[in-house]
Write an enzyme that holds these catalytic residues in place. Structure first.
Site, PDB file in Angstrom:
ATOM      1  N   ASP A 440       0.824  -1.209   0.000  1.00 47.26           N
ATOM      2  CA  ASP A 440       0.000   0.000   0.000  1.00 47.26           C
ATOM      3  C   ASP A 440       0.859   1.260   0.000  1.00 47.26           C
ATOM      4  OD1 ASP A 440      -2.427   1.357  -0.035  1.00 47.26           O
ATOM      5  OD2 ASP A 440      -3.258   0.229   1.647  1.00 47.26           O
ATOM      6  N   ASP A 505     -10.585   1.589  -3.307  1.00 48.14           N
ATOM      7  CA  ASP A 505     -11.065   1.217  -1.975  1.00 48.14           C
ATOM      8  C   ASP A 505     -12.584   1.168  -1.917  1.00 48.14           C
ATOM      9  OD1 ASP A 505      -8.583   0.870  -0.855  1.00 48.14           O
ATOM     10  OD2 ASP A 505      -8.503   2.840   0.104  1.00 48.14           O
TER      11      ASP A 505
END
Length: 702
Positions: A440, A505
């Site tokens: 990430d 997301d």
């Protein structure tokens, strides 16, 4: 004599001009370059212009008579700002042109490289300082390409976190179009790419010029009208002030620019991009393995890790047919929320008294592989790492260290930082059966100053690439997912170092319909992380049925981001069936071509595979406004001959079924024969579809 690089359907043509830089003559559909007249014979003198003609060259110069976008902006403490390039050499190879230009007064060498593989051209440039003092580079284009005068519009994308890939359609501007990115990473607008449309261009027909930059940092894309009424397309890294200062003998290399011209509409350009990305993908020597079904712990557990509960999640997931278990954020020491511990890559002994080994071994014993979330490029100020090395974070004297998500960015220019990160992650990979890292990157770079206070955007990207490569060299079987708050780092540059992208997301299936179609403009389906999320969706609050959620996720790299314990018995059954269908069909979804299209009354569709063995997914988001379902025309099937069409699934909610017809009953059985020309012109009859439903068909040569 012209110099031409020929693809199967495209041509790039340059005209040598003695000592002058070669001029662009054409980039577009394939032509016979030998039939072109020379520029000298075809360009009358223009009024109020230099007596020496300045056409668009392979590397247009600044300040010496070309008034469009220059390929290079450079100077020596304000001097030698204007270039007068001469051709030193033109080297030609198989699918390659390399033009070396020199400016003897400014003491600069510029090399422009162009290669063609299939119908994709790859352009890159370098500049070398031949002088004895510093040469400041403000801009160097990876490539400058000509566009025809009849270009009609520009298709690009914008977006934000949780809302990536918002399509933008604009007419050609009166003067120019520019997209600048200064975030330090690719950004949630999507890859640095653009599609320039010809007249009457659509999904399946018409001319498209498209390009994307293979770079994960700051970038600049521009389309500009030139003095002749034509257009130029340019891409390159957007350098910060003072970021690129070349000492004597030093060289700067641009990222690569991937460029495709299609005469088969947007889909032709999309397919060319997919081929280029697949050629760059870092699969091991055995090639891409089947894309394993994921379960990710994030939306099911967030930071609330409990070893027994996670083992139970693994049990339930394996029973559904999941093949990979990914443990997300919250597993390391002191990580109870997002305010602390980032950078301290040691297992939290309070949550995992015996380390991650028991959970990982439990996962593997269930027949799944084990994956782990990391965010190596970031650090929380409240961490042992930050307290031990406060100078390791990017910073600029006199500017506050601005946090985002309570974190700072580690300076990956520093070998010591990269060594620390490699050793920490390598230790995990050696100690645990980790087959996969979800990597990430949860913030933009602001400010991005390095150890000496100079801008560090370029070096940060280069350092990340180097770290990826070092880890993959040490662990060749490791797969890495690129994530940046979802879709903040999706581009052709990082695609050469990683194996999957987290698209967004936002897992709301309605939002994902648009996002995933945007993703497919640039990247192939096998790299598109597409998960079945919870209902209501955590990012939007909207509810969608399980059948629709699973069907939207099906064509990509399928995953599950929820706890099956929260599902009803019926929802578990629908999800299990969808996973089994994905395993049967993933080889088709993840190879061959992809076509996108639109039908009447709000329908959208996509088709995967090769002629003779195709999967067609037709999606309805909103309720119909018609009394009877309209047929969907499928232009790519023209000339395909006799096709057997089977209706594999109509993903919709139980209860109150829509009216059916005998044709679709036959399609659910042995299938119905259609002629490809009929499907291309009159269309495929569609079953009645409620809002938020997907019809999945197989079309096979009879």
């Amino acid at each position: 004599m012209m110099i031409a690089l020929q693809g199967p359907t495209t041509s790039l043509v340059l005209e040598p001009r003695g000592s002058a830089p070669p001029a662009w003559r054409w980039w577009g559909p394939r032509v016979d370059a030998g039939a072109l007249p020379s520029l000298v014979d075809s360009r009358p003198a223009a009024s109020f212009s230099p007596d020496v003609d300045q056409p668009l060259t392979v590397a247009p110069a600044f300040g010496t008579g070309w008034f469009g976008s220059p390929a290079l902006r450079a100077h020596r403490a304000g001097r030698n700002f204007a270039q007068w390039f001469e051709t030193a050499s033109i080297d030609e190879g198989d699918g390659l042109i390399e033009v070396t230009l020199v400016d003897r007064a400014a003491k600069v060498t510029l090399v422009q490289r162009i290669t063609v593989q299939g119908d994709v051209a790859t352009l890159s440039a370098s500049v070398t300082n031949d002088g004895d003092d510093v040469l400041d580079i403000d801009w160097l284009a990876a490539g400058t390409l000509p566009l025809p005068a009849d270009c009609a519009g520009i298709r690009s994308f914008t977006g934000r976190h949780n809302a990536e890939f918002v399509p933008q359609l604009e007419p050609m501007p009166a003067q120019g179009w520019v997209r600048d990115n200064r975030r330090g990473l690719t950004g949630h607008a999507g890859p640095p790419g653009v599609f320039v449309m010809g007249p009457d261009t659509g999904w399946h027909a018409g001319r498209v010029h498209a390009a994307q930059l293979a770079w994960s940092g700051n970038h600049r894309l521009s389309v500009e009208r030139d003095d002749d009424g034509f257009w130029t397309l340019q891409m390159g890294e957007a350098l910060a002030p003072g970021e690129c200062r070349l000492s004597p003998g030093a060289r700067y290399d641009t990222p690569e620019m991937l460029a495709a011209c299609s005469s088969a509409g947007l889909n032709g350009a999309i397919q060319a991009f997919h081929g280029a990305i697949r050629a760059r993908a870092p699969w091991p020597g055995t090639g891409m393995p089947p894309r394993a079904v994921h379960v990710n712990s994030w939306e099911g557990f967030y930071f609330d890790h409990d070893e027994a509960a996670l083992m139970a999640l693994a049990d339930r997931s394996a029973a559904l047919g999941v093949e990979r278990f990914v443990l997300d954020d919250g597993w390391f020491k002191g990580r109870d929320d997002d305010t602390a511990a980032l950078g301290d890559w040691v297992t939290d002994s309070a949550k995992y008294p015996d380390g991650l080994g028991p959970l990982a071994r439990h996962v593997v014993a269930l027949g799944m592989s084990f994956g782990l979330w990391v965010e190596p490029e970031m650090v929380n100020p409240d961490s042992d790492l930050a307290r031990a090395h406060p100078d390791w974070a990017l910073q600029v004297d006199g500017v506050p260290q601005l946090t985002s998500r309570h974190q700072l960015v580690l300076d990956l220019r520093r070998p010591a930082v990269r060594d620390y990160l490699f050793e920490a992650i390598d230790r995990l990979l050696c100690d645990l059966p980790i087959a996969y890292l979800k990597w990430d990157h949860n913030r933009d770079l602001a400010p991005a100053g390095g150890a000496q206070g100079h801008a560090g955007y370029h070096a940060q990207v280069a350092g990340a690439y180097a770290l990826f490569e070092r880890l993959r060299a040490a662990h060749p079987a490791l797969e890495i997912e690129a994530c940046a708050g979802g879709g903040g780092r999706i581009d052709a540059g990082i695609a050469a170092h990683t194996h999957r992208f987290w698209t967004s997301d936002c897992i709301d299936a309605v939002s994902r319909v648009r996002m995933q179609r945007g993703f497919l403009h640039f990247m192939p389906a096998e790299m598109m992380g597409s998960h079945v999320g919870a209902s209501p969706a955590h990012s939007t609050g909207r509810r969608q049925g399980m059948a629709f959620r699973a069907a939207v996720a099906l064509p990509g790299h399928l995953g599950v981001e929820l706890d099956p314990a929260a599902l009803s018995e019926r929802e578990n059954a629908v999800l299990s069936d969808a996973i089994a269908r994905y395993k049967q069909l993933r080889a088709q979804f993840h190879s061959g071509k992809v076509w996108l299209g639109e039908g009447p009354d709000g329908l959208v569709w996509q088709m995967h595979g090769e002629p003779g063995a195709l999967l067609l997914s037709v999606t309805r988001v909103d309720p119909t406004t018609f009394r009877h379902p309209p047929a969907v025309t499928l232009p790519p099937l023209a000339g395909a001959g006799s096709l057997r069409v089977r209706l594999l699934d109509l993903a919709t909610e139980d209860g109150h079924p829509a009216p059916d017809a005998a044709l679709f009953g036959a399609m659910r059985g042995d299938g119905v024969l259609f002629d490809g020309d009929w499907l291309a012109q009159a269309g495929l009859p569609m079953p009645a579809m409620k809002a938020e439903s997907v019809a999945l068909f197989a079309l096979e040569t009879h």
